[in-house]
Design a protein around this motif. Structure first.
Motif, PDB file in Angstrom:
ATOM      1  N   SER A  95       0.822  -1.221   0.000  1.00  0.00           N
ATOM      2  CA  SER A  95       0.000   0.000   0.000  1.00  0.00           C
ATOM      3  C   SER A  95       0.853   1.266   0.000  1.00  0.00           C
ATOM      4  CB  SER A  95      -0.953  -0.006   1.189  1.00  0.00           C
ATOM      5  OG  SER A  95      -0.205   0.000   2.390  1.00  0.00           O
ATOM      6  N   VAL A  96       2.053   1.224   0.553  1.00  0.00           N
ATOM      7  CA  VAL A  96       2.939   2.397   0.555  1.00  0.00           C
ATOM      8  C   VAL A  96       3.259   2.797  -0.880  1.00  0.00           C
ATOM      9  CG1 VAL A  96       5.209   3.263   1.236  1.00  0.00           C
ATOM     10  CG2 VAL A  96       3.932   1.777   2.783  1.00  0.00           C
ATOM     11  N   LEU A  97       3.531   1.808  -1.725  1.00  0.00           N
ATOM     12  CA  LEU A  97       3.872   2.076  -3.127  1.00  0.00           C
ATOM     13  C   LEU A  97       2.641   2.395  -3.963  1.00  0.00           C
ATOM     14  CD1 LEU A  97       6.448  -0.766  -3.571  1.00  0.00           C
ATOM     15  CD2 LEU A  97       6.940   1.663  -3.617  1.00  0.00           C
ATOM     16  N   ASP A  98       1.527   1.796  -3.612  1.00  0.00           N
ATOM     17  CA  ASP A  98       0.304   1.956  -4.396  1.00  0.00           C
ATOM     18  C   ASP A  98      -0.161   3.412  -4.442  1.00  0.00           C
ATOM     19  OD1 ASP A  98      -1.357   0.613  -6.075  1.00  0.00           O
ATOM     20  OD2 ASP A  98      -2.675  -0.171  -4.524  1.00  0.00           O
ATOM     21  N   HIS A  99       0.205   4.201  -3.432  1.00  0.00           N
ATOM     22  CA  HIS A  99      -0.238   5.596  -3.360  1.00  0.00           C
ATOM     23  C   HIS A  99       0.851   6.578  -3.772  1.00  0.00           C
ATOM     24  CE1 HIS A  99      -3.838   4.123  -1.509  1.00  0.00           C
ATOM     25  NE2 HIS A  99      -3.140   3.534  -0.560  1.00  0.00           N
ATOM     26  N   SER A 100       1.965   6.087  -4.249  1.00  0.00           N
ATOM     27  CA  SER A 100       3.088   6.946  -4.614  1.00  0.00           C
ATOM     28  C   SER A 100       2.977   7.419  -6.068  1.00  0.00           C
ATOM     29  CB  SER A 100       4.390   6.167  -4.440  1.00  0.00           C
ATOM     30  OG  SER A 100       5.456   6.852  -5.034  1.00  0.00           O
ATOM     31  N   SER A 101       3.528   8.599  -6.330  1.00  0.00           N
ATOM     32  CA  SER A 101       3.570   9.106  -7.704  1.00  0.00           C
ATOM     33  C   SER A 101       4.922   8.806  -8.365  1.00  0.00           C
ATOM     34  CB  SER A 101       3.313  10.613  -7.715  1.00  0.00           C
ATOM     35  OG  SER A 101       4.328  11.276  -6.979  1.00  0.00           O
ATOM     36  N   VAL A 102       5.860   8.226  -7.614  1.00  0.00           N
ATOM     37  CA  VAL A 102       7.176   7.891  -8.144  1.00  0.00           C
ATOM     38  C   VAL A 102       7.049   6.648  -9.023  1.00  0.00           C
ATOM     39  CG1 VAL A 102       9.518   7.157  -7.534  1.00  0.00           C
ATOM     40  CG2 VAL A 102       8.348   8.867  -6.134  1.00  0.00           C
ATOM     41  N   PRO A 103       7.572   6.690 -10.258  1.00  0.00           N
ATOM     42  CA  PRO A 103       7.536   5.497 -11.112  1.00  0.00           C
ATOM     43  C   PRO A 103       8.214   4.321 -10.403  1.00  0.00           C
ATOM     44  CG  PRO A 103       8.249   7.401 -12.363  1.00  0.00           C
ATOM     45  CD  PRO A 103       8.210   7.820 -10.922  1.00  0.00           C
TER      46      PRO A 103
END
Length: 185
Positions: free
Chosen positions: A105-113
């Motif tokens: 979930s931490v990555l799922d909400h990130s705008s970083v490719p």
């Protein structure tokens, strides 16, 4: 007429001087460099021997393409915090191998490719994340076929499975396909 020739000659000299000055400036001016890209790689227990080839290869590629590379090591206890901290630094991209489905979930909400090494949890269906993964089902079937190549029947096989993270959906799927394939024989 003489005066117009003199004016034309002076204008020609001025044009040549301006051209020479601009050319000289361009020749000695520092080139504008492309800003260096920053990539963060997050690996579970990154210093372990199993990552040696990967680290060597990714460092060589980063040098070749002029990329600034940061490698972060995680454990199950600090994985979410380490990834969140890495994302706060706003790298141009992040490559991640996850230990836990909950960290997804931490990555799922990130705008970083993001590029995932392996598949985990809800990220498997997210269209905006790239994945490099082994099919867990195919891996389980291949392992069963390899085991069966040593024996004609699975009934007398004793199998011990050693793994680093036993709570991942990927491992669960791999073990299920291994058991299904062995049950056929």
């Amino acid at each position: 007429m003489k005066q117009s020739r003199s004016i034309a000659f002076i204008l020609l000299i001025i044009a040549l001087a301006v051209t020479a000055a601009v050319s000289g400036y361009i020749a000695v001016a520092p080139e504008k460099e492309n800003p260096q890209r920053e990539i963060t790689v997050v690996l579970p227990n990154a210093s372990e021997e199993r990552w040696n080839s990967f680290r060597t290869g990714i460092r060589a590629a980063a040098r070749e393409y002029g990329i600034s590379l940061t490698i972060i090591s995680t454990t199950e206890d600090n994985e979410a915090d380490q990834i969140a901290s890495a994302l706060e630094e706003k790298p141009d991209g992040i490559i991640v191998s996850l230990l836990s489905d909950q960290t997804a979930s931490v990555l799922d909400h990130s705008s970083v490719p993001t590029v995932l090494l392996g598949t985990r949890g809800s990220l498997e269906t997210s269209a905006r994340l790239s994945q490099i993964s082994l099919s867990a089902k195919a891996a389980g079937v291949s392992l069963a076929q390899l085991l069966l190549s040593y024996r004609s029947s699975a009934s007398d096989l004793k199998i011990g499975i050693l793994c680093s993270a036993n709570s991942s959906s990927e491992l669960t799927e791999r073990l299920a396909s291994l058991n299904e394939e062995l049950a056929k024989h």
